[in-house]
Design a protein around this motif. Structure first.
Motif, mmCIF file in Angstrom:
data_model
loop_
_atom_site.group_PDB
_atom_site.id
_atom_site.type_symbol
_atom_site.label_atom_id
_atom_site.label_comp_id
_atom_site.label_asym_id
_atom_site.label_seq_id
_atom_site.Cartn_x
_atom_site.Cartn_y
_atom_site.Cartn_z
ATOM 1 N N GLU A 28 10.920 3.548 9.387
ATOM 2 C CA GLU A 28 9.536 3.138 9.596
ATOM 3 C C GLU A 28 9.192 1.879 8.806
ATOM 4 N N THR A 29 8.168 1.170 9.259
ATOM 5 C CA THR A 29 7.602 0.106 8.440
ATOM 6 C C THR A 29 6.155 0.470 8.156
ATOM 7 N N VAL A 30 5.843 0.643 6.897
ATOM 8 C CA VAL A 30 4.506 1.102 6.528
ATOM 9 C C VAL A 30 3.848 0.048 5.652
ATOM 10 N N ALA A 31 2.576 -0.209 5.898
ATOM 11 C CA ALA A 31 1.839 -1.172 5.087
ATOM 12 C C ALA A 31 0.918 -0.429 4.131
ATOM 13 N N LEU A 32 0.768 -1.004 2.960
ATOM 14 C CA LEU A 32 -0.150 -0.448 1.973
ATOM 15 C C LEU A 32 -1.213 -1.504 1.700
ATOM 16 N N LEU A 33 -2.447 -1.175 2.083
ATOM 17 C CA LEU A 33 -3.546 -2.122 1.929
ATOM 18 C C LEU A 33 -4.452 -1.669 0.799
ATOM 19 N N GLY A 34 -5.332 -2.566 0.420
ATOM 20 C CA GLY A 34 -6.317 -2.175 -0.591
ATOM 21 C C GLY A 34 -6.789 -3.367 -1.371
ATOM 22 N N PRO A 35 -8.013 -3.275 -1.892
ATOM 23 C CA PRO A 35 -8.571 -4.413 -2.627
ATOM 24 C C PRO A 35 -7.845 -4.651 -3.954
ATOM 25 N N ASN A 36 -8.141 -5.759 -4.585
ATOM 26 C CA ASN A 36 -7.563 -6.078 -5.893
ATOM 27 C C ASN A 36 -7.866 -4.967 -6.872
ATOM 28 N N GLY A 37 -6.853 -4.613 -7.636
ATOM 29 C CA GLY A 37 -7.061 -3.617 -8.679
ATOM 30 C C GLY A 37 -7.050 -2.184 -8.180
ATOM 31 N N ALA A 38 -6.725 -1.984 -6.903
ATOM 32 C CA ALA A 38 -6.738 -0.626 -6.349
ATOM 33 C C ALA A 38 -5.597 0.219 -6.903
ATOM 34 N N GLY A 39 -4.545 -0.452 -7.337
ATOM 35 C CA GLY A 39 -3.395 0.282 -7.875
ATOM 36 C C GLY A 39 -2.145 0.166 -7.015
ATOM 37 N N LYS A 40 -2.125 -0.817 -6.114
ATOM 38 C CA LYS A 40 -0.970 -0.979 -5.212
ATOM 39 C C LYS A 40 0.295 -1.312 -6.007
ATOM 40 N N SER A 41 0.176 -2.292 -6.906
ATOM 41 C CA SER A 41 1.348 -2.664 -7.709
ATOM 42 C C SER A 41 1.727 -1.549 -8.675
ATOM 43 N N THR A 42 0.711 -0.825 -9.136
ATOM 44 C CA THR A 42 0.982 0.307 -10.021
ATOM 45 C C THR A 42 1.795 1.369 -9.276
ATOM 46 N N LEU A 43 1.466 1.562 -8.003
ATOM 47 C CA LEU A 43 2.233 2.513 -7.199
ATOM 48 C C LEU A 43 3.683 2.052 -7.071
ATOM 49 N N MET A 44 3.865 0.741 -6.854
ATOM 50 C CA MET A 44 5.235 0.213 -6.751
ATOM 51 C C MET A 44 5.992 0.436 -8.067
ATOM 52 N N ALA A 45 5.282 0.216 -9.182
ATOM 53 C CA ALA A 45 5.920 0.410 -10.490
ATOM 54 C C ALA A 45 6.267 1.880 -10.710
ATOM 55 N N ALA A 46 5.363 2.765 -10.254
ATOM 56 C CA ALA A 46 5.613 4.199 -10.432
ATOM 57 C C ALA A 46 6.815 4.633 -9.590
ATOM 58 N N LEU A 47 6.927 4.065 -8.384
ATOM 59 C CA LEU A 47 8.045 4.443 -7.509
ATOM 60 C C LEU A 47 9.375 3.965 -8.071
ATOM 61 N N THR A 48 9.356 2.841 -8.812
ATOM 62 C CA THR A 48 10.621 2.269 -9.293
ATOM 63 C C THR A 48 10.866 2.586 -10.765
ATOM 64 N N GLY A 49 10.007 3.402 -11.358
ATOM 65 C CA GLY A 49 10.290 3.874 -12.712
ATOM 66 C C GLY A 49 10.013 2.876 -13.816
ATOM 67 N N THR A 50 9.236 1.831 -13.536
ATOM 68 C CA THR A 50 8.980 0.868 -14.605
ATOM 69 C C THR A 50 7.680 1.153 -15.362
ATOM 70 N N ILE A 51 6.961 2.220 -14.985
ATOM 71 C CA ILE A 51 5.940 2.690 -15.924
ATOM 72 C C ILE A 51 6.285 4.121 -16.323
ATOM 73 N N ARG A 52 5.951 4.412 -17.544
ATOM 74 C CA ARG A 52 6.378 5.659 -18.150
ATOM 75 C C ARG A 52 5.499 6.852 -17.731
ATOM 76 N N ASN A 53 4.182 6.631 -17.819
ATOM 77 C CA ASN A 53 3.281 7.770 -17.600
ATOM 78 C C ASN A 53 3.120 8.076 -16.122
ATOM 79 N N ARG A 54 3.930 8.968 -15.611
ATOM 80 C CA ARG A 54 3.724 9.371 -14.221
ATOM 81 C C ARG A 54 3.960 10.862 -14.116
ATOM 82 N N SER A 55 3.225 11.460 -13.178
ATOM 83 C CA SER A 55 3.447 12.877 -12.918
ATOM 84 C C SER A 55 3.149 13.115 -11.447
ATOM 85 N N GLY A 56 3.539 14.273 -10.953
ATOM 86 C CA GLY A 56 3.437 14.524 -9.531
ATOM 87 C C GLY A 56 4.837 14.525 -8.949
#
Ligand SMILES: Nc1ncnc2c1ncn2[C@@H]1O[C@H](COP(=O)(O)OP(=O)(O)OP(=O)(O)O)[C@@H](O)[C@H]1O
Ligand SMILES: [Mg+2]
Lengths: 238, 281
Positions: A28-56
């Motif tokens: 699939e090709t999925v797009a992730l939209l959202g305004p500035n500061g919504a947390g899109k890049s944070t989600l990318m960081a969480a998926l790739t393990g470059t931020i420490r505090n994650r749960s779920g």
């Protein structure tokens, strides 16, 4: 292929992502939209393990990535083209690509051939320092570098930001080719026309939560498309 | 002229030792940003290793040296595990490990000072004393060439540099940041240990030998800059020449000679805080 359930992540005390649910199927090709500061890049960081505090739960091919380190996640077959490209400026194009393959076992030449085939401009400049490339070429390098690890899921964080229309078209064509090889793509994109034209499904992230999930075809038919973020944000606050 | 040449050779040899200590700092600073002042104590530990293995047990030099360096690799690795990794994993900045490593410095010195007699202990020369300076220069050059090749030509070396340039980007490549940190400490300890072992025959093993070496090595690093491996050697050589020629030709009492590196350190920090050689930006 990728199932995110109730993902929470952030940098300090207050989490940026507040229980994100999202899934991407194979191919699939999925797009992730959202305004500035919504947390899109944070989600990318969480998926790739470059931020420490994650749960779920981040289940990728039935492995939970939430507890894995970034290098292990790359080994699993997930690669990110980060926001702002983050190439290594003093290194040559070839050295940048080589580093993309640190987790790859064997078949290095095959990967070089694949990336140079996709972006012939990189092949011409393989000895040039990455810092001296144009913005578009750096983006190609960032994508090529991520592809060197031979990922099965490619994450892209605003790959078209700040690029001229001609370069955007060039990179879009390359991504189109990648999609045809069966690669699964999850792309952060703020520009609705690009996102809707490219992806089959889209998520809209507002303030760390998924506010909308919809097929891009029906999304494109919405009359209030322009005010989408605004109306969603208002609905979210209410 | 004779006098000048002899002085130049001897300055080169001490410059090599400073350069090695500077390289030890650099190996750890580049990927982690951590300034580890315990390098001087590591050099001291290796000097005592030389005393135990080469003087007391009379092992052949290459064997004794090999054991000391292997032991130093282990010391560096363990230090990283105990004093650095737990802090980094908790998300502490670079200051916390720097302070923890100062603790390591003190503990190391105390362990050595209670385990050995307080007098300077002899460590044998690897080769005949009149050739020893050339031995030091030769070994140091070999280490620097190897370090240069490692950083420029191997994926491993490029990975270290990548971590230095951008930790997050390096992590996204799949580079294991903890492993790079562990290796940089192991390598740093081995290189510092080599410096200590090489200088030991001249100054004898003594539990207070670490701090002057740590200061001289740090000065060499500041002069040469943290950007490039060659800078460490250049900084060491410049410092040693300045030091020895000041002592020889300037009318200051010998006791003040120890102040010369500190003076250079201050001058360089003020005039060129980035060092002589710029990192390739
Ligand atoms: N390294 C960081 N440390 C602390 N807070 C951060 C960090 N990076 C981002 N944030 C905060 O997290 C929130 C989400 O940022 P994020 O970069 O994920 O947004 P985004 O959706 O990618 O926005 P944009 O469209 O501008 O790229 C913002 O409030 C931001 O200030
Ligand atoms: Mg962003």
């Amino acid at each position: 292929m990728l199932h995110i359930r109730d993902l929470t992540a952030g940098y300090g005390a207050a989490p940026v992502l507040q229980g994100v649910n999202l899934h991407v199927d194979r191919g699939e090709t999925v797009a992730l939209l959202g305004p500035n500061g919504a947390g899109k890049s944070t989600l990318m960081a969480a998926l790739t393990g470059t931020i420490r505090n994650r749960s779920g739960e981040v289940s990728f091919e039935n492995h939970n990535l939430v507890f894995e380190a970034s290098h292990a996640i790359v080994s699993r077959g997930v690669a990110l083209v980060p926001e702002g490209r983050l190439v290594f400026p003093p290194f040559s194009v070839e050295d940048n690509l080589r580093l993309g393959a640190v987790r790859l076992k064997g078949r290095l030449q095959e990967r070089y051939d694949f990336v140079y085939g996709l972006f012939p401009r990189l092949a011409e400049r393989r000895r040039q320092a990455a810092g001296t490339l144009s913005g578009g070429e750096q983006q190609m390098l960032a994508i090529g570098r991520a592809l060197m690890s031979n990922p099965r899921l490619l994450l892209l964080d605003e790959p078209f930001l700040g690029l001229a229309p001609k370069v955007v078209a060039e990179i879009r064509a390359a991504l189109e080719k990648l999609r045809q090889t069966g690669l699964t793509l999850l792309m952060v994109e703020q520009k609705l026309d690009i996102a809707l034209g490219f992806a089959s499904r889209a998520y809209v992230l507002i303030k760390g939560r998924v506010a909308l999930e919809e097929g891009t075809a029906s999304l494109a038919r919405r009359p209030d498309l322009r005010d989408l973020y605004f109306s969603l944000a208002t609905a979210h606050n209410a | 002229m004779q006098d000048f040449l002899e002085l130049a050779v001897s300055a080169t040899a001490s410059g090599c030792v400073y350069g090695l200590i500077a390289l030890a700092y650099l190996l750890m600073i580049r990927p982690t940003g951590i300034i580890n002042f315990a390098v001087g104590e590591w050099a001291m530990v290796a000097a005592f290793g030389g005393y135990v293995l080469l003087t007391q047990h009379e092992l052949p030099y290459p064997l004794g040296m090999g054991i000391v360096l292997a032991f130093m690799l282990l010391v560096g690795w363990v230090t990283e595990r105990i004093a650095v990794r737990p802090l980094v994993e908790k998300g502490a900045g670079v200051l916390a490990p720097i302070l923890a490593l100062l603790g390591v410095l003190v503990i190391t010195r105390e362990i050595i000072s209670v385990s050995f007699p307080p007098d300077p202990l002899p460590v044998p020369f690897a080769v005949d004393i009149q050739y020893y300076k050339y031995f030091v220069i030769g070994i140091t050059l070999a280490v620097f060439v190897a370090a240069w090749l490692f950083f420029e030509k191997t994926v491993w070396g490029r990975s270290f540099e990548a971590v230095a340039l951008n930790r997050r980007a390096a992590a996204l490549m799949g580079i294991n940041l903890s492993r790079v940190t562990a290796f940089s400490f192991a390598g740093g300890a081995a290189v510092a240990g080599l410096g200590g072992l090489l200088v030991a025959p001249n100054i004898s093993a003594h539990y207070l030998m670490g701090v002057p070496l740590a200061i001289q090595g740090f000065t060499a690093l500041v002069i040469g800059g943290v950007g490039r491996v060659e800078g460490a050697l250049l900084g060491g050589l410049l410092l040693a020449f300045a030091e020895q020629f000041t002592i020889r030709y300037a009318p200051i009492p010998g006791g003040f000679a120890q102040g010369v590196p500190l003076l250079f350190l201050m001058i360089f920090l003020i005039m060129r805080p980035t060092g002589l050689l710029k990192a390739r930006a």
